[in-house]
Design an enzyme around this catalytic site. Structure first.
Site, PDB file in Angstrom:
ATOM      1  N   ALA A 137       1.078  -1.335  -0.015  1.00  0.00           N
ATOM      2  CA  ALA A 137      -0.112   0.068  -0.051  1.00  0.00           C
ATOM      3  C   ALA A 137       0.921   1.322  -0.041  1.00  0.00           C
ATOM      4  O   ALA A 137       2.093   1.186  -0.008  1.00  0.00           O
ATOM      5  CB  ALA A 137      -1.086  -0.070   1.202  1.00  0.00           C
ATOM      6  N   HIS A 138       0.284   2.375  -0.035  1.00  0.00           N
ATOM      7  CA  HIS A 138       0.883   3.755  -0.039  1.00  0.00           C
ATOM      8  C   HIS A 138       1.806   3.933   0.985  1.00  0.00           C
ATOM      9  O   HIS A 138       1.415   3.716   2.250  1.00  0.00           O
ATOM     10  CB  HIS A 138       0.199   4.898  -0.578  1.00  0.00           C
ATOM     11  CG  HIS A 138      -0.837   5.006   0.289  1.00  0.00           C
ATOM     12  ND1 HIS A 138      -2.047   6.016   0.111  1.00  0.00           N
ATOM     13  CD2 HIS A 138      -1.518   4.225   1.463  1.00  0.00           C
ATOM     14  CE1 HIS A 138      -3.084   6.136   1.024  1.00  0.00           C
ATOM     15  NE2 HIS A 138      -2.829   5.024   1.992  1.00  0.00           N
ATOM     16  N   ASN A 139       2.898   4.496   0.980  1.00  0.00           N
ATOM     17  CA  ASN A 139       3.685   4.882   1.841  1.00  0.00           C
ATOM     18  C   ASN A 139       4.526   3.929   2.688  1.00  0.00           C
ATOM     19  O   ASN A 139       5.166   3.984   3.855  1.00  0.00           O
ATOM     20  CB  ASN A 139       3.246   6.080   2.673  1.00  0.00           C
ATOM     21  CG  ASN A 139       2.900   7.249   2.027  1.00  0.00           C
ATOM     22  OD1 ASN A 139       1.716   7.447   1.747  1.00  0.00           O
ATOM     23  ND2 ASN A 139       3.876   7.818   1.387  1.00  0.00           N
TER      24      ASN A 139
END
Lengths: 342, 342, 342
Positions: free
Chosen positions: C240-242
């Protein structure tokens, strides 16, 4: 690339917020509380991170009234800073250009209807009787199968496949690798082998839905698979045939819903959670990550399954005991009986 | 589009069924018990739905002899109505046309052998020494890598990738986004970093297999990854290198099988279930959804793992106790010993 | 195809190994202990399989000094036979040819920089300001979005999508269907509907990483999603993001890491394991298959969750008891109290 710029006062005005400090400050981007510089906007939504305000170098911070005295920079005051930030940040997003018209390398069937304001990217394939409405964008390598409809202002980012009998509403956003309208998994066992059931239904996706990368949504066996409006699906989600998902429900990555399950509105399905087939979930049901829903849920609330993570050696001992849990409970009951008889 | 039509009597004759009622009734499609209209055929397989017969408006219903008196419409009597329905419904499926020949936008290597009766869709890429047999259909955006074979009458719906050394049998159906023949995940740890093991094997898929959307099947490290005939894989399944799957086994969405596992024939692997590497499963083993198989299974039967879904607050209390289950059992045993000594 | 051939002595010399037996023996491939023939090399890494040496017909076997007396054929002695085998086997891998230059069917933006030594395959799309460095290979149907960088000698096998703001280091290998740089799943709930947070960050992938088929890696919301060097991801993994993944960490198929989690170096994440958002894992943490990480882990070691697989009837009894585990423990404590009071 020209710069996108707003003053703090312009942002306050545009989004109906109040501001404190230098309203003439020019903002040209957004950043984290820790990383934003003097021309960037940041936000403080979770008071857990309030201590970061002290060192913040942002040009302006979106925050709640209660945090304003701790803010060393200009501030925009919002009832819900996260929502306000989301709206403001959208101003600074640069989407890749999507030139109106059909790319020379695209293959578009003669019977397809493509709006003159739509954008059809390189190597797209638009099959017979498909409809691409006004302002819709198909990034490179999208396939829109026979009879599918892409609603106005919808955007297929790249390499999206709509197989057949798929209708997307307006402003639907679909990420790369998603497959919508593939055959449902319908099989009948005929003595010693499988027979396939033709999947004759379609898929209907409501307005403002978002479909994540490599997510799959099968078309219905007879009736349609349905997502109402504003359903939000993360990456690698599997939606089986004839599933019905109520409006505003969100599912995190790798969730899966088996055939003919009906999910309510405003539900939250956690990452890699699963819902068995033919079940019903009421509105406002939350399922935590990796849980398996094995019965219908009639009441709103939060539901879970699974056991906690432990050091492997401890876990092994406990897990081994689980195999005999019923026996232990019987032994406990026997002891209680003995104890009561004494 | 011309209409596909059969009378009830024609259907009975074609599939060896008996009928009751109006044999001249014309049927032009299929539908659910609740939704089918007077020119549609429906079916009653699960007696649980028998009450729906009363209001049924279908032209004809496929059902068991025991339900015939409850049926207000014409009926086709079958020993297994679901199987009979599957066969009849296939008559009414309209597959998108697949024109024979190679689309102008496809890229086909000079050394590839493409049958003159095969269909190669838009933007397909067929690499060196690939073989596309008679009647095979490659929908748009399929990639058939070096040396791969697509057997007669097989159909790659759209955007399927066969990487290299993949052989598909006859009548294999592969859904969009599937990747077959990708590198197995083979790594050796060399003091402080990973070294990749070349994946020199291939993949062999038997006749009549079906491979779901976005499913991945890696090729073998040395020997091949194998699916025997009539294996049915739903969407987003992961089959690692050197897995061997016996004939007629079916796996539901998001199941995963780790390297070198050997699955028997007629197995049923539930949704998001997992099988660890190098294990063996006997024939006719059923694994329920989300279970993890951690040891080989020698006997047919149904196997499960996991704990039930509960309201989150109740679940938290139970899950916290699980972390000390071994201790509780020891305490129980100690109490029993005390009790016996009294 | 010309044959790749080495003598046993040449292999010993090339990889710094000693050999026993016929150094002039010509080797032209590799095989399993059971299957390798007289011109093939095999290896014995796990002494569990030592008994197979007796019947081995390989031309030469890579093994440990301790097994040399049991080896009926020529032998190459290595401290770590698996690592030595990996290096040797790579000599015999035949990668599909990747002709230098841009295929006529590819669509390359005018502002993209493509090295003259790179290979851009059929139907690839390279968008504005993208950079393809020396010796990089894009197989068929790859999409390299606006501003993305593919580092030197990297290889996108086929049908890989880099959405935007993605930078791949050198020698990165990405398998078909992978999507890198898709929108993170960022939503704010505005009274009665969802608002999307623009995903303004990118993805940075270090040198020598490998990304499996149909794996998805979202770009960051503000900062980047990061994989340090030599991270190895199997198929169908969701990042997922980050998320931040430390160097040399490996994840098996269908693992998933939620937003902003930080995974250490040299971690091993098992198949279909999950890590919740914002958690941190120390270096050298191993998570076993299908476990869910629900809290940060500060110490190296092996961690697990889940319960063991059982026959479904036994399992049902135990699982039903789990729903009342807290009650049983209270009853146990009450009995202990009674017992102590006697």
């Amino acid at each position: 690339m020209s710069t996108i710029q707003y003053t703090v006062a312009e942002l306050a005005d545009r989004f109906g917020l109040t501001f404190k400090g230098d309203g003439a400050r020019v903002i040209d981007g957004v950043g984290t509380l820790a990383g934003a510089g003097p021309s960037q906007l940041s936000f403080l939504s979770n008071s857990k991170y309030g201590a970061q305000l002290a060192d913040c170098r942002a040009g302006v911070v979106v925050l709640r009234q209660e945090n304003i005295d701790d803010c060393p920079t200009a501030a925009l005051v919002a009832a819900d800073p996260y929502v306000a930030y989301a709206k403001i940040a959208a101003l600074f997003e640069r989407l890749p250009a999507a030139p109106v018209g059909i790319h020379a390398s695209a293959v578009v069937a003669a019977s397809a209807q493509v709006s003159p304001t739509a954008s059809i990217g390189p190597c797209c394939v638009v099959e017979e009787d498909a409809v691409i409405e006004d302002g819709a964008v198909l990034g490179p390598h999208c396939i829109v199968g026979t009879g599918c409809v892409v609603g106005a202002q919808s955007r297929l980012v790249a390499r999206v496949t709509l197989v057949t009998r798929v209708t997307l509403g307006k402003r639907v956003l679909v990420h790369p690798g998603a497959v919508i309208g593939s055959d449902g998994f319908g099989l009948a066992f005929d003595r010693d082998h499988w027979i396939k059931l033709p999947q004759l239904g379609g898929v209907r996706i409501g307005d403002d839905c978002e479909i994540g990368a490599n997510t799959t949504i099968d078309r219905g066996a007879l009736d349609d698979t349905v997502l109402e409006e504003d359903v939000r699906l993360d990456n690698q989600i599997q939606i089986a045939h004839n599933v019905y998902v109520g409006a505003h429900t969100a599912m995190a990555g790798c969730a899966a819903v088996a055939g003919s399950a009906k999910i309510g509105r405003y539900c939250m399905i956690g990452g890699n959670a699963g819902v068995l087939g033919h079940l019903e979930l009421a509105d406002r049901v939350t399922i935590t990550a990796k849980s398996l829903v094995t019965h219908s849920i009639r009441e709103p609330g939060e539901y879970s399954s699974g056991v906690p993570l432990q050091d492997n050696r401890q876990w092994r001992r406990n897990a081994a005991r689980f195999k005999h849990l019923d026996e232990y409970v019987r032994r406990l009951s026997a002891l209680e009986k003995d104890s009561n008889n004494e």
